[in-house]
Design a protein around this motif. Structure first.
Motif, short mmCIF file in Angstrom:
data_model
loop_
_atom_site.label_atom_id
_atom_site.label_comp_id
_atom_site.label_asym_id
_atom_site.label_seq_id
_atom_site.Cartn_x
_atom_site.Cartn_y
_atom_site.Cartn_z
N ASP A 1 0.88 -1.18 0.00
CA ASP A 1 0.00 0.00 0.00
C ASP A 1 0.91 1.23 0.00
OD1 ASP A 1 -1.76 2.04 0.42
OD2 ASP A 1 -2.52 1.32 2.34
N VAL A 2 1.29 1.69 -1.19
CA VAL A 2 2.25 2.78 -1.31
C VAL A 2 1.63 3.92 -2.10
CG1 VAL A 2 4.24 1.27 -1.09
CG2 VAL A 2 3.35 1.78 -3.37
N GLY A 3 1.93 5.13 -1.70
CA GLY A 3 1.42 6.29 -2.41
C GLY A 3 2.04 7.56 -1.87
N HIS A 4 2.03 8.59 -2.70
CA HIS A 4 2.59 9.86 -2.24
C HIS A 4 1.48 10.78 -1.78
CE1 HIS A 4 1.57 12.56 -5.70
NE2 HIS A 4 1.54 11.41 -6.37
N ILE A 5 1.88 11.77 -1.01
CA ILE A 5 0.94 12.75 -0.49
C ILE A 5 0.89 13.93 -1.44
CG2 ILE A 5 0.33 14.17 1.49
CD1 ILE A 5 0.40 11.17 2.03
N GLY A 6 -0.26 14.23 -1.94
CA GLY A 6 -0.39 15.34 -2.89
C GLY A 6 -1.27 14.94 -4.05
N GLU A 7 -1.13 15.68 -5.15
CA GLU A 7 -1.95 15.42 -6.32
C GLU A 7 -1.29 14.38 -7.22
OE1 GLU A 7 -2.64 19.08 -8.30
OE2 GLU A 7 -3.79 19.97 -6.65
N ALA A 8 -2.12 13.61 -7.92
CA ALA A 8 -1.60 12.62 -8.86
C ALA A 8 -0.83 13.34 -9.97
CB ALA A 8 -2.75 11.80 -9.44
N LYS A 9 0.29 12.73 -10.38
CA LYS A 9 1.07 13.33 -11.47
C LYS A 9 1.90 12.25 -12.15
CE LYS A 9 4.82 14.82 -8.37
NZ LYS A 9 5.61 15.96 -7.90
N ASP A 10 2.12 12.42 -13.45
CA ASP A 10 2.95 11.53 -14.25
C ASP A 10 2.53 10.06 -14.08
OD1 ASP A 10 4.47 13.72 -15.07
OD2 ASP A 10 5.81 13.53 -13.35
N GLY A 11 1.23 9.84 -13.92
CA GLY A 11 0.74 8.48 -13.79
C GLY A 11 0.95 7.86 -12.43
N LEU A 12 1.44 8.64 -11.47
CA LEU A 12 1.69 8.15 -10.11
C LEU A 12 0.56 8.61 -9.21
CD1 LEU A 12 5.52 8.88 -9.89
CD2 LEU A 12 4.38 6.76 -10.57
N GLN A 13 -0.11 7.65 -8.59
CA GLN A 13 -1.30 7.98 -7.84
C GLN A 13 -0.96 8.56 -6.47
OE1 GLN A 13 -2.78 3.94 -7.87
NE2 GLN A 13 -2.57 3.78 -5.66
N ALA A 14 -1.78 9.48 -6.04
CA ALA A 14 -1.68 10.02 -4.69
C ALA A 14 -2.63 9.25 -3.79
CB ALA A 14 -2.04 11.50 -4.68
#
Length: 335
Positions: free
Chosen positions: A182-195
């Motif tokens: 369960d991995v994800g970044h904090i912020g808006e989705a960008k470059d196909g990488l989900q937030a």
């Protein structure tokens, strides 16, 4: 090692206590600290704990004798970055204000040209000019309680953070759709990488495996992960701080994965097949963190680091510790 919960109220209380302590130190005459330093170092000369304290002090400060230009008197350190200032001044106050230091605040990922007091440095050889002290510890030495038993933790890896370096981007590119992570970044989705939504440390401790990935320098979450009941999973680090990240032993204190995270699924599967190994790593990590939690011990080591700095730069005469400071070999590694 009993740790507190780390909710918003506790964080606010900790912050208030931290700044109150820093302000209070300035109300105490410097002469009191000078006398206290002489007493503490004097008591250490015949102490049975000196060998262990010196091992750590010489890890942080690898300076040989050197002739350098030093810039700032101890009572003239910049106060603009208050957390760094309070952490540095906490121990500089034990020495005469006529002495001088070089220092760098912030995320230091290079070795300075002159001996300098820093929070972080590259691991490995030729980093003698980077003398480590425990700076910005309000942010980096946050520890909190983990009350979730192993059996109730999700058998998955978890990570949340900012996409501020290529390692983190690679993690999401490879595993953002993985069933075991369960991995994800904090912020808006960008470059196909989900937030994904924010997860507090306590929420992340609901998973058996927590990823620690360096940001601008060291990973801020490493200490609280290693203090938890979950397994720390990470690539080998490039930087180190007072926590001596460069001395952590792969597959003993943490589970090492490749920098591209291509073996992450295999490592988690192996840990799931061998829960005793996972528990051993947790126990080793917990013990490592506990070795940094005694305030008196940390103060003694910090004073030894600075005593060596002032002796190495020719500002203080040799002390009873000089033979131990300057006759060390390069085997200085954490136990």
């Amino acid at each position: 090692m009993k740790l507190p919960a780390l909710d918003k109220t506790a964080k606010t209380i900790n912050r208030v206590r931290y700044y109150a302590a820093g302000i209070t130190r300035h109300a105490v005459p410097r002469e009191w600290y000078l006398q206290r330093c002489r007493q503490i170092l004097g008591d250490l000369e015949a102490s049975p704990e000196l060998e262990e304290l010196m091992r750590r002090a010489n890890y942080y400060n690898r300076l040989p004798h050197c002739s350098v230009q030093l810039g700032t008197r101890l009572n003239a350190v910049d106060r603009a970055q208050s957390r760094y200032y309070f952490d540095l001044d906490e121990y500089l106050r034990y020495f005469p204000c006529r002495l001088k230091v070089n220092y760098l605040f912030g995320d230091v990922t290079w070795v300075p040209n002159a001996p300098s007091l820093v929070k972080s440095r590259p691991t490995g050889e030729a980093n003698e000019n980077s003398v480590l002290l425990n700076l910005d510890k309000l942010r980096h030495f946050r520890l909190c309680a983990d009350d979730t038993p192993w059996a109730k933790k999700k058998p998955m890896a978890v990570w949340r953070g900012a996409l501020n370096n290529p390692l983190r981007v690679e993690l999401l590119r490879r595993h953002q759709q993985s069933e075991f992570a369960d991995v994800g970044h904090i912020g808006e989705a960008k470059d196909g990488l989900q937030a994904k939504g924010f997860l507090s440390p306590q929420e992340q401790m609901g998973y058996r495996y927590i990823l620690s990935i360096e940001g601008f320098d060291v990973a801020t979450n490493l200490k609280w992960i290693m203090a938890s009941r979950s397994v720390c999973v990470m690539p080998k680090g490039r930087y180190e701080t007072w926590f001596m990240e460069g001395g952590l032993i792969p597959d003993h204190h943490f589970v090492e994965v490749r920098p591209d995270f291509s073996d992450l699924e295999d490592k988690i599967a192996e840990l799931e097949r061998n829960p005793q190994w996972a528990q051993d790593i947790v126990a080793n990590a917990n013990a490592y963190v506990a070795s940094f939690c005694d305030r008196k011990t940390e103060r003694k080591i910090s004073l030894l680091v600075l005593q060596k700095y002032f002796e190495a730069t020719g500002q203080l005469p040799p002390s009873a510790f000089s033979p131990l400071f300057f006759q060390q070999t390069r085997e200085l590694q954490p136990a």
